[in-house]
Enzyme design. Structure first.
Site, PDB file in Angstrom:
ATOM      1  N   ARG A   1      -6.899   7.490  10.219  1.00 62.86           N
ATOM      2  CA  ARG A   1      -7.791   7.988   9.172  1.00 62.86           C
ATOM      3  C   ARG A   1      -9.230   7.499   9.353  1.00 62.86           C
ATOM      4  O   ARG A   1      -9.561   6.763  10.266  1.00 62.86           O
ATOM      5  CB  ARG A   1      -7.263   7.577   7.804  1.00 62.86           C
ATOM      6  CG  ARG A   1      -7.078   6.074   7.577  1.00 62.86           C
ATOM      7  CD  ARG A   1      -6.609   5.819   6.157  1.00 62.86           C
ATOM      8  NE  ARG A   1      -6.384   4.410   5.864  1.00 62.86           N
ATOM      9  CZ  ARG A   1      -5.177   3.844   5.853  1.00 62.86           C
ATOM     10  NH1 ARG A   1      -4.104   4.562   6.147  1.00 62.86           N
ATOM     11  NH2 ARG A   1      -5.045   2.564   5.558  1.00 62.86           N
ATOM     12  N   ASP A   2     -10.056   7.973   8.415  1.00 64.99           N
ATOM     13  CA  ASP A   2     -11.452   7.550   8.269  1.00 64.99           C
ATOM     14  C   ASP A   2     -12.304   7.867   9.496  1.00 64.99           C
ATOM     15  O   ASP A   2     -13.008   6.985  10.024  1.00 64.99           O
ATOM     16  CB  ASP A   2     -11.538   6.040   7.974  1.00 64.99           C
ATOM     17  CG  ASP A   2     -10.683   5.602   6.803  1.00 64.99           C
ATOM     18  OD1 ASP A   2     -10.323   6.472   5.989  1.00 64.99           O
ATOM     19  OD2 ASP A   2     -10.376   4.399   6.694  1.00 64.99           O
TER      20      ASP A   2
ATOM     21  N   TRP B   1     -12.949   7.928 -11.566  1.00 64.77           N
ATOM     22  CA  TRP B   1     -12.705   6.998 -10.445  1.00 64.77           C
ATOM     23  C   TRP B   1     -13.548   7.342  -9.233  1.00 64.77           C
ATOM     24  O   TRP B   1     -13.742   8.513  -8.907  1.00 64.77           O
ATOM     25  CB  TRP B   1     -11.224   7.072 -10.058  1.00 64.77           C
ATOM     26  CG  TRP B   1     -10.885   6.419  -8.744  1.00 64.77           C
ATOM     27  CD1 TRP B   1     -10.915   6.989  -7.502  1.00 64.77           C
ATOM     28  CD2 TRP B   1     -10.460   5.067  -8.529  1.00 64.77           C
ATOM     29  NE1 TRP B   1     -10.533   6.078  -6.539  1.00 64.77           N
ATOM     30  CE2 TRP B   1     -10.248   4.893  -7.146  1.00 64.77           C
ATOM     31  CE3 TRP B   1     -10.232   3.986  -9.380  1.00 64.77           C
ATOM     32  CZ2 TRP B   1      -9.815   3.688  -6.597  1.00 64.77           C
ATOM     33  CZ3 TRP B   1      -9.805   2.788  -8.835  1.00 64.77           C
ATOM     34  CH2 TRP B   1      -9.595   2.641  -7.462  1.00 64.77           C
ATOM     35  N   LYS B   2     -14.022   6.315  -8.537  1.00 66.22           N
ATOM     36  CA  LYS B   2     -14.546   6.450  -7.188  1.00 66.22           C
ATOM     37  C   LYS B   2     -14.051   5.292  -6.352  1.00 66.22           C
ATOM     38  O   LYS B   2     -13.799   4.193  -6.872  1.00 66.22           O
ATOM     39  CB  LYS B   2     -16.083   6.493  -7.141  1.00 66.22           C
ATOM     40  CG  LYS B   2     -16.763   5.115  -7.161  1.00 66.22           C
ATOM     41  CD  LYS B   2     -18.237   5.174  -6.792  1.00 66.22           C
ATOM     42  CE  LYS B   2     -18.467   5.512  -5.349  1.00 66.22           C
ATOM     43  NZ  LYS B   2     -17.996   4.493  -4.386  1.00 66.22           N
ATOM     44  N   ASN B   3     -13.953   5.538  -5.037  1.00 65.18           N
ATOM     45  CA  ASN B   3     -13.767   4.430  -4.108  1.00 65.18           C
ATOM     46  C   ASN B   3     -14.686   4.618  -2.908  1.00 65.18           C
ATOM     47  O   ASN B   3     -15.907   4.500  -3.061  1.00 65.18           O
ATOM     48  CB  ASN B   3     -12.293   4.196  -3.757  1.00 65.18           C
ATOM     49  CG  ASN B   3     -11.546   5.393  -3.235  1.00 65.18           C
ATOM     50  OD1 ASN B   3     -11.441   6.414  -3.897  1.00 65.18           O
ATOM     51  ND2 ASN B   3     -10.984   5.285  -2.036  1.00 65.18           N
ATOM     52  N   ASP B   4     -14.187   4.943  -1.736  1.00 65.93           N
ATOM     53  CA  ASP B   4     -14.986   4.824  -0.519  1.00 65.93           C
ATOM     54  C   ASP B   4     -16.285   5.642  -0.545  1.00 65.93           C
ATOM     55  O   ASP B   4     -16.259   6.857  -0.788  1.00 65.93           O
ATOM     56  CB  ASP B   4     -14.181   5.303   0.680  1.00 65.93           C
ATOM     57  CG  ASP B   4     -12.980   4.420   0.975  1.00 65.93           C
ATOM     58  OD1 ASP B   4     -12.752   3.459   0.223  1.00 65.93           O
ATOM     59  OD2 ASP B   4     -12.275   4.699   1.959  1.00 65.93           O
TER      60      ASP B   4
ATOM     61  N   TRP C   1      -9.557  12.512   1.922  1.00 59.36           N
ATOM     62  CA  TRP C   1      -9.803  11.086   1.994  1.00 59.36           C
ATOM     63  C   TRP C   1     -11.142  10.860   2.711  1.00 59.36           C
ATOM     64  O   TRP C   1     -12.003  11.739   2.728  1.00 59.36           O
ATOM     65  CB  TRP C   1      -8.646  10.382   2.698  1.00 59.36           C
ATOM     66  CG  TRP C   1      -7.328  10.550   1.986  1.00 59.36           C
ATOM     67  CD1 TRP C   1      -7.125  11.145   0.774  1.00 59.36           C
ATOM     68  CD2 TRP C   1      -6.044  10.139   2.451  1.00 59.36           C
ATOM     69  NE1 TRP C   1      -5.797  11.127   0.449  1.00 59.36           N
ATOM     70  CE2 TRP C   1      -5.094  10.514   1.449  1.00 59.36           C
ATOM     71  CE3 TRP C   1      -5.584   9.493   3.584  1.00 59.36           C
ATOM     72  CZ2 TRP C   1      -3.728  10.249   1.568  1.00 59.36           C
ATOM     73  CZ3 TRP C   1      -4.223   9.231   3.708  1.00 59.36           C
ATOM     74  CH2 TRP C   1      -3.311   9.596   2.710  1.00 59.36           C
TER      75      TRP C   1
ATOM     76  N   GLU D   1     -10.039  -0.124   8.641  1.00 61.15           N
ATOM     77  CA  GLU D   1     -10.432   1.117   7.979  1.00 61.15           C
ATOM     78  C   GLU D   1     -11.927   1.359   8.183  1.00 61.15           C
ATOM     79  O   GLU D   1     -12.677   0.457   8.565  1.00 61.15           O
ATOM     80  CB  GLU D   1     -10.107   1.062   6.484  1.00 61.15           C
ATOM     81  CG  GLU D   1      -8.623   0.933   6.179  1.00 61.15           C
ATOM     82  CD  GLU D   1      -8.317   1.033   4.703  1.00 61.15           C
ATOM     83  OE1 GLU D   1      -7.586   1.957   4.312  1.00 61.15           O
ATOM     84  OE2 GLU D   1      -8.816   0.187   3.929  1.00 61.15           O
TER      85      GLU D   1
ATOM     86  N   TRP E   1      -9.052  -3.840  -3.036  1.00 59.57           N
ATOM     87  CA  TRP E   1      -7.765  -3.201  -3.310  1.00 59.57           C
ATOM     88  C   TRP E   1      -6.757  -4.152  -3.944  1.00 59.57           C
ATOM     89  O   TRP E   1      -5.753  -3.698  -4.516  1.00 59.57           O
ATOM     90  CB  TRP E   1      -7.189  -2.590  -2.042  1.00 59.57           C
ATOM     91  CG  TRP E   1      -7.853  -1.293  -1.679  1.00 59.57           C
ATOM     92  CD1 TRP E   1      -8.614  -1.030  -0.574  1.00 59.57           C
ATOM     93  CD2 TRP E   1      -7.827  -0.072  -2.434  1.00 59.57           C
ATOM     94  NE1 TRP E   1      -9.071   0.276  -0.594  1.00 59.57           N
ATOM     95  CE2 TRP E   1      -8.603   0.888  -1.726  1.00 59.57           C
ATOM     96  CE3 TRP E   1      -7.241   0.308  -3.642  1.00 59.57           C
ATOM     97  CZ2 TRP E   1      -8.785   2.186  -2.191  1.00 59.57           C
ATOM     98  CZ3 TRP E   1      -7.427   1.604  -4.102  1.00 59.57           C
ATOM     99  CH2 TRP E   1      -8.185   2.523  -3.382  1.00 59.57           C
TER     100      TRP E   1
END
Length: 665
Positions: free
Chosen positions: A190-191, A52-55, A117, A239, A325
């Site tokens: 976050r982020d 898995w990957k996301n951001d 994250w 985000e 998402w």
């Protein structure tokens, strides 16, 4: 809108048919099983090697090499309810198109705050943080000392923590378990995106806080002061903020702030919203309240931008996660190929004056052309109804200038099935450009057609990137783009042109194919994190019967290292890996300890053995600071080798420390 499915075919003039001979016939041959791709992995887009990957995380450039980090989960099992935790994985590139996997750079579970994250890394050239000039420092979101239950559902208090690297960004260590920017009870904090404010000589961090972006400043990356905020409750949960200065095509300089957001409530995208405006070092004020959007498709999220080293003020580069998402866990790549995670093509963005304001314009990065393997030139093709081409493929680029003439609707059927019942459509009406995926495999969602306005010009340029599960459409000057996933069956590889309401001409029509740019996964030969040396490793002398040592050395990756000290400098022994095939271009490791090179006995040295003979060797520098070593192995490709740590020395600095042995490209 319903787009043509199987319009009436019309024969082209004999002269046109002759002109196309040798490039593409007018009618495609029937599909066969041989046409099916054996994989759904993208041909020329970035994909995670496994799981898995996301951001994406904003890349940094170190010694001319792009270091691209992203959120990775090696424990992903396809269950959308599970939180197995992400960490930062690294890929490197010299052109932002072809990447080489380097493995995990910042591992989860190595401090009290569990997984990592999104955040951002910076190169601290001036040593403001005290980790050394040139250290790579990242500010990253973690949960602040989560409980076991909070780890399972990712519900712990979010806060911002410092990690750092002193080996050129290859491996990171946590700078303790305490946050440098606490969450203070806020739900979504976050982020963090860190930028250097050269005008004021300090760092600035933008942090997404649900309906706002908060601004912090710091002289040293450790101590932060909250200075302002930008609030916008109309674009969903904010985000992945961004902030940069860029020079427009008219020579004026502007600040741009961007966020990943959800504009569906106002019939806008859920991609990257941005504003031009002013930044006073403490907060950002937009020129106008309404955002513009860098992409209007359904799958261009978590985008990051960075300076183009060739033109740092005039042009930036950008990459995004091609997913959403709403259906992030539904890609067929997981059951078929064991991964979920594809990125957009890296694009160049520049700022241009458009009417009374300024807009960002996008185009695929120029370096993509360097990976072209074949171009089919069709020239000018007139279509009045429907024309199916003989070309078949699932990974290519189309470029053309469409002269709409009398047509009300004109475009391409992409990834067309043999019977014409399935295809994705990209094209133009009199009022808008569109990308429609309703008539082929796609995510389970109502999100099937994206639209952007077009002006009244007769001729509109289209540039379309098709890969095995994605389509990206760049319209005109690139102010409007559409990026979406398309899950066409592997055998659907046809291509057709269509019009309705009259004829149109596809001018300078070209189809370009690209090399297979899939990464070869890095191979971790040893991390020395267990109680024993590792499966297949042998140890002699004082090293027999013991294992890796818990340490806290500068530059260390993880909690333990291989240390031949074994109680005293008098200890001696040899530690040897099991045989492995040299199937990557380089071997990387960290080394510290005594400077006693092989050949000057007694030695403290690391060597690569081929047929029992040392072909590469390194030693320490009488220091406890681990330093990175890279061996180029391209001349040894295909050979069987072993990695060996030798300690024959018994005097001062008569030992070595070794960590994190990795084969990669």
């Amino acid at each position: 809108m319903t787009h043509p499915d199987r319009p009436t075919r019309r024969a082209l003039a004999a002269g046109l048919a002759l002109a196309l001979a040798g490039a593409a016939a007018l009618v495609a041959p029937p599909a066969t099983a041989d046409d099916a791709s054996p994989t759904l992995r993208a041909q020329y887009h970035f994909t995670v090697p496994d799981h898995w990957k996301n951001d994406p995380q904003r890349p940094v450039v170190i010694d001319g090499v792009l270091h691209y980090y992203y959120l990775y989960n090696a424990d992903y099992d396809g269950d959308p309810r599970a939180n197995h935790g992400t960490e930062w994985r690294l890929a490197t590139s010299t052109d932002a198109v072809a990447f080489a996997d380097q493995g995990v750079a910042a591992a989860k579970g190595t401090n009290a705050n569990y997984d990592l994250w999104s955040g951002s890394a910076v190169v601290d050239h001036a040593n403001t943080a005290g980790f050394g000039a040139g250290a790579v420092v990242m500010l990253v979101t973690q949960m602040d000392h989560p409980t076991a239950a909070q780890k399972l559902d990712a519900s712990g208090q979010q806060a911002q923590f410092l990690w750092y690297s002193v080996d050129g960004g290859r491996t990171f260590r946590s700078d303790g378990d305490q946050p440098v920017i606490p969450g203070e009870g806020r739900r979504d904090v976050r982020d963090p995106k860190v930028v250097w404010d050269a005008d004021r000589g300090r760092w600035v961090a933008l942090i997404a806080e649900r309906d706002r972006v908060s601004f912090y400043t710091s002289p040293d990356l450790h101590h932060w002061t909250r200075t302002g905020e930008y609030v916008n409750a109309g674009i969903g949960t904010i985000e992945c903020p961004d902030l940069f200065r860029i020079r427009a095509d008219d020579g004026t300089s502007h600040w741009v702030m961007g966020v990943s957001a959800n504009g569906y409530a106002t019939n806008e995208p859920a991609t990257f919203a941005y504003w031009t405006g002013s930044f006073d070092g403490s907060t950002f004020v937009p020129d106008v309240a309404a955002p513009q959007w860098l992409d209007h498709g359904f799958d261009w999220y978590g985008a990051v931008t960075w300076e183009d080293p060739a033109a740092p003020l005039d042009r930036r580069l950008a990459i995004a996660w091609m997913n959403n998402w709403d259906y992030a866990h539904g890609a067929p790549t997981w059951p078929q190929d064991g991964f979920t995670g594809t990125d957009s093509i890296t694009r160049e963005i520049r700022l241009a004056r458009t009417g009374e304001g300024y807009s960002l314009l996008s185009a695929p990065v120029d370096a993509l052309r360097d990976h072209a393997t074949r171009t089919t030139t069709l020239g000018d093709v007139r279509v009045d109804g429907f024309t199916e081409l003989a070309y078949r493929g699932d990974a290519y680029e189309i470029t053309t200038r469409i002269s709409r003439q009398d047509a009300d609707n004109v475009g391409f059927q992409l990834r067309r099935s043999a019977d014409g019942s399935r295809h994705a459509d990209a094209g133009l009406t009199r009022d808008y450009a569109y990308l429609n995926r309703a008539q082929t495999g796609r995510p389970d969602s109502w999100k099937v057609e994206s639209r952007t306005p077009v002006d009244g010009a007769d001729t509109v340029e289209l540039r379309i990137l098709v890969d095995r599960t994605t389509i990206e459409v760049f319209v005109g000057d690139g102010r409007y783009t559409h990026s979406s996933q398309v899950f066409a069956p592997a055998g659907d590889r046809g291509l057709a042109l269509y019009t309705s309401g009259g004829a149109a001409v596809f001018r300078d029509l070209r189809i370009t194919e690209f090399a297979d740019l899939a990464q070869r996964p890095a191979r971790l030969l040893a991390d020395f994190e267990g109680d024993a040396w590792g499966a297949g490793w042998t140890a002699t002398g004082s090293l027999a019967g013991i294992g890796p040592t818990t340490s806290d050395l500068r530059g260390q990756a993880g909690a333990r290292v291989a240390d031949t000290f074994a109680g005293s400098d008098a200890a001696t022994g040899v530690l040897t890996s099991p045989p492995f095939t040299i199937d990557r271009n380089a071997l990387h490791f960290l080394i510290a300890g005594g400077r006693h090179p092989l050949g000057v006995e007694p030695a403290t040295s690391v060597q690569l053995l081929v047929d029992g003979v040392p072909v590469r060797t390194a030693t320490g520098d009488d220091s406890a600071d681990l330093r990175p070593v890279t061996w180029d192995l391209r001349d040894l490709a295909g050979k069987t080798a072993q990695f060996q740590v030798l300690d024959d020395a018994t005097g001062a600095w008569g030992h070595l420390m070794v960590d994190h042995v990795v084969l990669s490209d």
